[in-house]
Design a protein around this motif. Sequence first.
Motif, PDB file in Angstrom:
ATOM      1  N   VAL A 124       0.843  -1.199   0.000  1.00  0.00           N
ATOM      2  CA  VAL A 124       0.000   0.000   0.000  1.00  0.00           C
ATOM      3  C   VAL A 124       0.875   1.244   0.000  1.00  0.00           C
ATOM      4  CG1 VAL A 124      -1.788   1.266   1.258  1.00  0.00           C
ATOM      5  CG2 VAL A 124      -1.860  -1.236   1.165  1.00  0.00           C
ATOM      6  N   SER A 125       1.890   1.259   0.868  1.00  0.00           N
ATOM      7  CA  SER A 125       2.862   2.347   0.890  1.00  0.00           C
ATOM      8  C   SER A 125       4.182   1.792   1.402  1.00  0.00           C
ATOM      9  CB  SER A 125       2.387   3.519   1.746  1.00  0.00           C
ATOM     10  OG  SER A 125       2.298   3.139   3.102  1.00  0.00           O
ATOM     11  N   LEU A 126       5.276   2.430   0.954  1.00  0.00           N
ATOM     12  CA  LEU A 126       6.602   1.937   1.310  1.00  0.00           C
ATOM     13  C   LEU A 126       7.598   3.084   1.278  1.00  0.00           C
ATOM     14  CD1 LEU A 126       8.564  -0.464   1.807  1.00  0.00           C
ATOM     15  CD2 LEU A 126       8.704  -0.712  -0.686  1.00  0.00           C
ATOM     16  N   SER A 127       8.321   3.236   2.377  1.00  0.00           N
ATOM     17  CA  SER A 127       9.431   4.176   2.456  1.00  0.00           C
ATOM     18  C   SER A 127      10.576   3.426   3.127  1.00  0.00           C
ATOM     19  CB  SER A 127       9.031   5.427   3.263  1.00  0.00           C
ATOM     20  OG  SER A 127       8.960   5.118   4.639  1.00  0.00           O
ATOM     21  N   PRO A 128      11.756   4.020   3.229  1.00  0.00           N
ATOM     22  CA  PRO A 128      12.861   3.295   3.867  1.00  0.00           C
ATOM     23  C   PRO A 128      12.604   2.901   5.328  1.00  0.00           C
ATOM     24  CG  PRO A 128      13.715   5.111   2.585  1.00  0.00           C
ATOM     25  CD  PRO A 128      12.214   5.255   2.597  1.00  0.00           C
ATOM     26  N   SER A 129      11.724   3.620   6.016  1.00  0.00           N
ATOM     27  CA  SER A 129      11.507   3.331   7.436  1.00  0.00           C
ATOM     28  C   SER A 129      10.100   2.838   7.777  1.00  0.00           C
ATOM     29  CB  SER A 129      11.804   4.587   8.262  1.00  0.00           C
ATOM     30  OG  SER A 129      10.939   5.636   7.865  1.00  0.00           O
ATOM     31  N   TYR A 130       9.159   2.885   6.844  1.00  0.00           N
ATOM     32  CA  TYR A 130       7.765   2.572   7.147  1.00  0.00           C
ATOM     33  C   TYR A 130       7.122   1.876   5.952  1.00  0.00           C
ATOM     34  CZ  TYR A 130       2.735   3.432   7.627  1.00  0.00           C
ATOM     35  OH  TYR A 130       1.379   3.284   7.678  1.00  0.00           O
ATOM     36  N   CYS A 131       6.234   0.940   6.228  1.00  0.00           N
ATOM     37  CA  CYS A 131       5.428   0.374   5.147  1.00  0.00           C
ATOM     38  C   CYS A 131       4.045   0.011   5.663  1.00  0.00           C
ATOM     39  CB  CYS A 131       6.095  -0.840   4.502  1.00  0.00           C
ATOM     40  SG  CYS A 131       6.103  -2.327   5.486  1.00  0.00           S
ATOM     41  N   GLN A 132       3.091   0.027   4.764  1.00  0.00           N
ATOM     42  CA  GLN A 132       1.750  -0.465   5.049  1.00  0.00           C
ATOM     43  C   GLN A 132       1.464  -1.551   4.020  1.00  0.00           C
ATOM     44  OE1 GLN A 132      -1.337   2.381   5.804  1.00  0.00           O
ATOM     45  NE2 GLN A 132      -2.951   0.883   5.465  1.00  0.00           N
ATOM     46  N   LEU A 133       1.083  -2.716   4.515  1.00  0.00           N
ATOM     47  CA  LEU A 133       0.866  -3.888   3.680  1.00  0.00           C
ATOM     48  C   LEU A 133      -0.497  -4.488   3.968  1.00  0.00           C
ATOM     49  CD1 LEU A 133       4.277  -5.644   4.516  1.00  0.00           C
ATOM     50  CD2 LEU A 133       3.794  -4.251   2.503  1.00  0.00           C
ATOM     51  N   VAL A 134      -1.058  -5.165   2.980  1.00  0.00           N
ATOM     52  CA  VAL A 134      -2.240  -5.989   3.196  1.00  0.00           C
ATOM     53  C   VAL A 134      -1.775  -7.424   2.983  1.00  0.00           C
ATOM     54  CG1 VAL A 134      -4.572  -6.586   2.462  1.00  0.00           C
ATOM     55  CG2 VAL A 134      -3.815  -4.199   2.391  1.00  0.00           C
ATOM     56  N   MET A 135      -1.783  -8.198   4.071  1.00  0.00           N
ATOM     57  CA  MET A 135      -1.350  -9.587   4.005  1.00  0.00           C
ATOM     58  C   MET A 135      -2.544 -10.460   3.659  1.00  0.00           C
ATOM     59  SD  MET A 135       0.826 -11.795   6.782  1.00  0.00           S
ATOM     60  CE  MET A 135      -0.397 -11.828   8.071  1.00  0.00           C
ATOM     61  N   ARG A 136      -2.385 -11.278   2.622  1.00  0.00           N
ATOM     62  CA  ARG A 136      -3.469 -12.176   2.191  1.00  0.00           C
ATOM     63  C   ARG A 136      -3.007 -13.622   2.285  1.00  0.00           C
ATOM     64  NH1 ARG A 136      -4.433  -7.736  -1.055  1.00  0.00           N
ATOM     65  NH2 ARG A 136      -6.539  -6.922  -0.797  1.00  0.00           N
ATOM     66  N   TYR A 137      -3.834 -14.407   2.922  1.00  0.00           N
ATOM     67  CA  TYR A 137      -3.570 -15.831   3.072  1.00  0.00           C
ATOM     68  C   TYR A 137      -4.712 -16.551   2.376  1.00  0.00           C
ATOM     69  CZ  TYR A 137      -2.651 -20.264   5.455  1.00  0.00           C
ATOM     70  OH  TYR A 137      -2.373 -21.571   5.744  1.00  0.00           O
ATOM     71  N   GLY A 138      -4.423 -17.181   1.257  1.00  0.00           N
ATOM     72  CA  GLY A 138      -5.506 -17.788   0.487  1.00  0.00           C
ATOM     73  C   GLY A 138      -6.278 -16.709  -0.258  1.00  0.00           C
ATOM     74  N   ASN A 139      -7.499 -17.041  -0.613  1.00  0.00           N
ATOM     75  CA  ASN A 139      -8.294 -16.114  -1.419  1.00  0.00           C
ATOM     76  C   ASN A 139      -9.150 -15.152  -0.611  1.00  0.00           C
ATOM     77  OD1 ASN A 139      -7.330 -17.170  -3.805  1.00  0.00           O
ATOM     78  ND2 ASN A 139      -8.887 -18.760  -3.854  1.00  0.00           N
ATOM     79  N   SER A 140      -9.439 -15.469   0.654  1.00  0.00           N
ATOM     80  CA  SER A 140     -10.414 -14.644   1.360  1.00  0.00           C
ATOM     81  C   SER A 140      -9.892 -13.967   2.617  1.00  0.00           C
ATOM     82  CB  SER A 140     -11.637 -15.490   1.717  1.00  0.00           C
ATOM     83  OG  SER A 140     -11.246 -16.547   2.569  1.00  0.00           O
ATOM     84  N   SER A 141      -8.792 -14.428   3.184  1.00  0.00           N
ATOM     85  CA  SER A 141      -8.314 -13.871   4.443  1.00  0.00           C
ATOM     86  C   SER A 141      -7.333 -12.738   4.192  1.00  0.00           C
ATOM     87  CB  SER A 141      -7.617 -14.949   5.267  1.00  0.00           C
ATOM     88  OG  SER A 141      -8.530 -15.941   5.643  1.00  0.00           O
ATOM     89  N   SER A 142      -7.556 -11.615   4.877  1.00  0.00           N
ATOM     90  CA  SER A 142      -6.609 -10.502   4.755  1.00  0.00           C
ATOM     91  C   SER A 142      -6.455  -9.810   6.099  1.00  0.00           C
ATOM     92  CB  SER A 142      -7.056  -9.508   3.686  1.00  0.00           C
ATOM     93  OG  SER A 142      -8.228  -8.855   4.082  1.00  0.00           O
ATOM     94  N   LEU A 143      -5.298  -9.187   6.272  1.00  0.00           N
ATOM     95  CA  LEU A 143      -4.966  -8.477   7.497  1.00  0.00           C
ATOM     96  C   LEU A 143      -4.131  -7.271   7.094  1.00  0.00           C
ATOM     97  CD1 LEU A 143      -5.084  -8.780  10.639  1.00  0.00           C
ATOM     98  CD2 LEU A 143      -2.899  -9.935  10.482  1.00  0.00           C
ATOM     99  N   ASP A 144      -4.508  -6.076   7.565  1.00  0.00           N
ATOM    100  CA  ASP A 144      -3.766  -4.855   7.265  1.00  0.00           C
ATOM    101  C   ASP A 144      -2.655  -4.697   8.296  1.00  0.00           C
ATOM    102  OD1 ASP A 144      -5.547  -4.248   5.177  1.00  0.00           O
ATOM    103  OD2 ASP A 144      -6.874  -3.185   6.544  1.00  0.00           O
ATOM    104  N   LEU A 145      -1.447  -4.380   7.820  1.00  0.00           N
ATOM    105  CA  LEU A 145      -0.281  -4.251   8.681  1.00  0.00           C
ATOM    106  C   LEU A 145       0.404  -2.918   8.454  1.00  0.00           C
ATOM    107  CD1 LEU A 145       1.370  -7.705   7.908  1.00  0.00           C
ATOM    108  CD2 LEU A 145      -0.198  -7.190   9.780  1.00  0.00           C
ATOM    109  N   ARG A 146       0.867  -2.327   9.536  1.00  0.00           N
ATOM    110  CA  ARG A 146       1.773  -1.175   9.468  1.00  0.00           C
ATOM    111  C   ARG A 146       3.055  -1.609  10.153  1.00  0.00           C
ATOM    112  NH1 ARG A 146      -2.488   3.632  11.090  1.00  0.00           N
ATOM    113  NH2 ARG A 146      -3.526   3.722   9.051  1.00  0.00           N
ATOM    114  N   CYS A 147       4.176  -1.310   9.518  1.00  0.00           N
ATOM    115  CA  CYS A 147       5.465  -1.809  10.009  1.00  0.00           C
ATOM    116  C   CYS A 147       6.513  -0.711   9.993  1.00  0.00           C
ATOM    117  CB  CYS A 147       5.965  -2.948   9.123  1.00  0.00           C
ATOM    118  SG  CYS A 147       4.772  -4.248   8.780  1.00  0.00           S
ATOM    119  N   THR A 148       7.522  -0.861  10.859  1.00  0.00           N
ATOM    120  CA  THR A 148       8.688   0.009  10.831  1.00  0.00           C
ATOM    121  C   THR A 148       9.912  -0.845  10.559  1.00  0.00           C
ATOM    122  OG1 THR A 148       8.950  -0.130  13.227  1.00  0.00           O
ATOM    123  CG2 THR A 148       7.746   1.756  12.369  1.00  0.00           C
TER     124      THR A 148
END
Length: 151
Positions: A124-148
């Motif tokens: 979703v977004s990515l910089s050298p120190s921060y990212c926002q990802l949507v993790m998908r497992y299979g076709n229906s499961s998703s989890l939004d993540l913010r990371c440093t």
Amino acid sequence: MKKILYALSALFVLCSCSKEEDEERLNYDPEALYGYWRITEIRNNGTWHAFELPQTGNRFLDVTTPEGEAEFPRTGLTFESNGEYRMQGALWTTSVPHTWQAQRFDVAVYGPGERTPFLTYEVVSLSPSYCQLVMRYGNSSSLDLRCTNVQ
């Protein structure tokens, strides 16, 4: 007249190649993913079915607080420059390195010896120190993540 036709043909070929390159270009720099990313916030809107996690609705849960860590112990993702991937913590811990591959909009994660990804991360977004990802497992499961990024 022939010179004009040749010039137009050459222009057409150049434009066609340029469009194909644009379609194959990644929308993020995969080198920016290298390293260990600590998950700092999660959002589970009810579509994550792979594990028991608290439902957070539309809000993100800060998992760096004592309350957050009680629900979601310290978890991180590692994307190595050699294509190895590891996850450590609450979701699961990979005992052997998996592999990752950059795709146009997401990152595909493969189990050892597998040809089909079992997990994908939409970038979703990515910089050298921060990212926002949507993790998908299979076709229906998703989890939004913010990371440093932790160097």
